[in-house]
Design a protein around this motif. Structure first.
Motif, PDB file in Angstrom:
ATOM      1  N   PHE A 356       0.844  -1.194   0.000  1.00  0.00           N
ATOM      2  CA  PHE A 356       0.000   0.000   0.000  1.00  0.00           C
ATOM      3  C   PHE A 356       0.876   1.241   0.000  1.00  0.00           C
ATOM      4  O   PHE A 356       1.970   1.250   0.562  1.00  0.00           O
ATOM      5  N   GLY A 357       0.413   2.296  -0.661  1.00  0.00           N
ATOM      6  CA  GLY A 357       1.113   3.565  -0.628  1.00  0.00           C
ATOM      7  C   GLY A 357       2.108   3.752  -1.753  1.00  0.00           C
ATOM      8  O   GLY A 357       2.488   2.814  -2.463  1.00  0.00           O
ATOM      9  N   GLU A 358       2.547   5.005  -1.898  1.00  0.00           N
ATOM     10  CA  GLU A 358       3.379   5.408  -3.039  1.00  0.00           C
ATOM     11  C   GLU A 358       4.846   5.063  -2.878  1.00  0.00           C
ATOM     12  O   GLU A 358       5.552   4.871  -3.866  1.00  0.00           O
ATOM     13  N   ARG A 359       5.320   4.955  -1.635  1.00  0.00           N
ATOM     14  CA  ARG A 359       6.748   4.733  -1.413  1.00  0.00           C
ATOM     15  C   ARG A 359       7.225   3.471  -2.130  1.00  0.00           C
ATOM     16  O   ARG A 359       6.663   2.400  -1.960  1.00  0.00           O
ATOM     17  N   GLY A 360       8.265   3.612  -2.916  1.00  0.00           N
ATOM     18  CA  GLY A 360       8.847   2.480  -3.624  1.00  0.00           C
ATOM     19  C   GLY A 360       8.158   2.116  -4.927  1.00  0.00           C
ATOM     20  O   GLY A 360       8.604   1.209  -5.633  1.00  0.00           O
ATOM     21  N   SER A 361       7.077   2.835  -5.283  1.00  0.00           N
ATOM     22  CA  SER A 361       6.287   2.435  -6.459  1.00  0.00           C
ATOM     23  C   SER A 361       7.086   2.569  -7.762  1.00  0.00           C
ATOM     24  O   SER A 361       7.007   1.706  -8.636  1.00  0.00           O
ATOM     25  N   GLU A 362       7.854   3.653  -7.904  1.00  0.00           N
ATOM     26  CA  GLU A 362       8.620   3.825  -9.134  1.00  0.00           C
ATOM     27  C   GLU A 362       9.710   2.760  -9.258  1.00  0.00           C
ATOM     28  O   GLU A 362      10.055   2.331 -10.367  1.00  0.00           O
TER      29      GLU A 362
END
Length: 544
Positions: A356-362
């Motif tokens: 869950f969440g944006e951290r690490g998505s890229e």
């Protein structure tokens, strides 16, 4: 009438109560008994659904949509008995239920107290839906002496009297530490733990002693004498080479016989343990090895991916290979692009798990791109599927601004908040900004696979049912654009509205799933997706 086995722990946490409960249940099951395991968690959360994986490890989801303790995963993996909502209770849910009753006036003006109201609710939970069982194992979370577990200890003390001594026993797991300076094992912590337990009115019938060195016969006798249990009911529990060796190890030490003896049951014959010996043969005598790179967000605590780890091991069992798992922090790829090749080139396959969440998505998107371009087997689970769709939209479908509304407003919501979906009980609706706990698409849902798809070949059919835990979905409105870019939607919900499986036919092995197949994998029945994924990793290793 079902017999109850109450399992408590002392001295320190993380001794392995859940693993011991699962192993004992597997041994009883191997003797022909029908079993079920339940977990009593003393914390005040209603369930672990809103807890950080770093706080509590993974959230295990059952077919009926319960967000539960990760120990229920052990229970299912060792027994094959599907967990359910009624198999995990917390102090939070107990108090929530009691307060709701009090507000409605159900107690008719009575003063609501821990005894009898809280303890009665716990006992009611323990005894529900057990008519078709021979044994119910109830694990009490935490350790003896914890303030929050006292109502549960009192409840099981009362249950001993309610059920009768021939229908319930207490098994206590404790620690016998090795003191290197003294060169010996010390039994005093176990003695103190049992003393604390008996001060609560509970006398253990069987003691399981975790120790890192063999427990000498004289020390075993000493524990039996001071803790008031028969010597043969003091069971050593040494570290094992694999958690799947633990049932065999406990049987060798006599745990199942001690438990039956405590009930006054004479064992009729030896348990059928061939499935466990076969599993250990495959683990100890592999015919090859592969390395899987797991690019995730919670790699600092492996319990956050417990079921995933075990499912990969099961895939290795299915292929008789040793699986090495390299846990890679997705943020590494966001800080230094050179790290992508450095970290992923040695991998035989790449997996991006849920989260869950944006951290690490890229960084996860970069891992997807590497796997797609280098033709490395790729498996995306939940968020891992969504990242595969965003990567495909950006790099093969020409939608440069593709993103997900989970990370904020976007002009190209390839992934968006799911606001309604159909269940057996009717239409479910959710709103942004609503409660987080228990509001996701949870539990088992059916899906239909395309007949000519790779996924259908793996499953051996087109109708599947898998467990979900998510609140964002791939936007089916982008289906045509993504498929033109080579990413095929090969599995959909029965109504055709929700994408469940995507794959790339031009790739050796590239599959993304919206559900969590790891939750249904077992060592004696590896999930077909993991078995196929590890097979693809084996094939990849032969190309290097």
């Amino acid at each position: 009438m079902a017999r109850f086995i109450f399992i408590t722990g002392g001295v320190v946490s993380s001794l392995g109560k859940g693993l011991m409960a699962a192993s004992l249940a597997a041994l009883l099951q191997a003797r022909g008994y029908r079993v079920r395991i339940r977990k009593f968690d003393p914390y005040l959360n209603v369930d672990p659904g809103t807890m950080s994986p770093y706080q509590h490890g993974e959230v295990y989801v059952t077919d009926d949509g319960a967000e539960t303790d990760l120990d229920l995963g052990h229970y299912e993996r060792f027994t094959g008995v599907p967990g359910r909502q009624s198999d995990n209770i917390t102090s939070g849910r107990i108090y929530q239920t009691i307060i709701q009753k009090e507000r409605r006036g159900d107690y008719l003006g009575a003063t609501v107290q821990v005894i009898p109201h809280v303890t009665d609710a716990i006992k009611e939970f323990a005894r529900a839906d057990v008519d078709d069982l021979d044994f119910v194992l109830c694990e009490i979370g935490g350790t003896v002496g914890d303030i929050e577990s006292l109502p549960f200890m009192e409840a099981i003390r009362q249950l001993r009297n309610d059920l009768g001594r021939g229908n319930s026993i207490f098994v206590h797991l404790t620690l016998v530490p090795y003191i290197a300076a003294a060169g010996e094992l010390k039994t005093k912590p176990t003695q103190h733990s049992v003393r604390d337990l008996t001060s609560l009115g509970i006398q253990p019938d069987v003691l399981v002693c975790r120790c890192e060195r063999p427990l000498p016969d004289n020390e075993r006798a000493k524990i039996a004498l001071f803790c008031n249990v028969p010597k043969e009911h003091v069971i050593p529990a040494l570290d094992a080479s694999s958690i799947y060796a633990v049932p065999l190890q406990y049987h060798e030490e006599g745990l199942d016989e001690a438990v039956l003896s405590a009930f006054g049951i004479e064992p009729k014959e030896e348990p059928e343990l061939s499935r466990w010996t076969e599993i250990m043969d495959r683990l100890e005598n592999p015919e090859g090895e592969v390395t899987i790179g797991v690019v995730g967000k919670y790699v600092g605590l492996l319990d956050a991916y417990k079921s995933l780890h075990e499912a990969l091991v099961h895939g290795g069992i299915a292929n008789r290979v040793k699986v090495h798992i390299r846990w890679i922090d997705a943020e590494l790829f966001e800080q230094d692009e050179a790290e992508i090749a450095a970290q992923l080139e040695p991998m035989n396959a790449i997996l991006v798990p849920g989260g869950f969440g944006e951290r690490g998505s890229e960084g996860k998107i970069a891992a997807v791109k590497f796997a797609r371009e280098r033709k490395v087997p790729y498996f995306g689970i939940c968020l891992g599927m969504q990242m595969a769709c965003i990567e495909g939209a950006r790099n093969t479908a020409g939608i440069a601004a593709a993103s997900t509304t989970e990370f904020g407003p976007t002009d190209e919501p390839v992934v968006g908040l799911i606001t309604e979906w159909m269940t057996e009980s009717g239409l479910q609706k959710r709103e942004a900004g609503g409660d987080l706990g228990g509001t996701m698409r949870l539990g088992a849902y059916d899906a239909v696979l395309s007949g000519n798809s790779h996924a259908a070949t793996i499953y051996g059919g087109i109708a599947i049912s898998e467990r979900h835990r998510h609140r964002y979905e791939v936007n089916a409105g982008y289906k045509d654009a993504l498929e033109k870019g080579g990413l095929v939607f090969s599995g959909m919900s029965p109504d055709g509205e929700l994408p469940e499986v995507v794959e790339r036919p031009d790739h050796p092995w590239f599959v993304g799933v919206q559900f969590h197949p790891e939750l249904k994998s077992k060592p004696f029945d590896p999930h077909p997706l993991f078995a196929s994924f590890i097979e693809a990793a084996v094939n990849q290793s032969r190309l290097v």
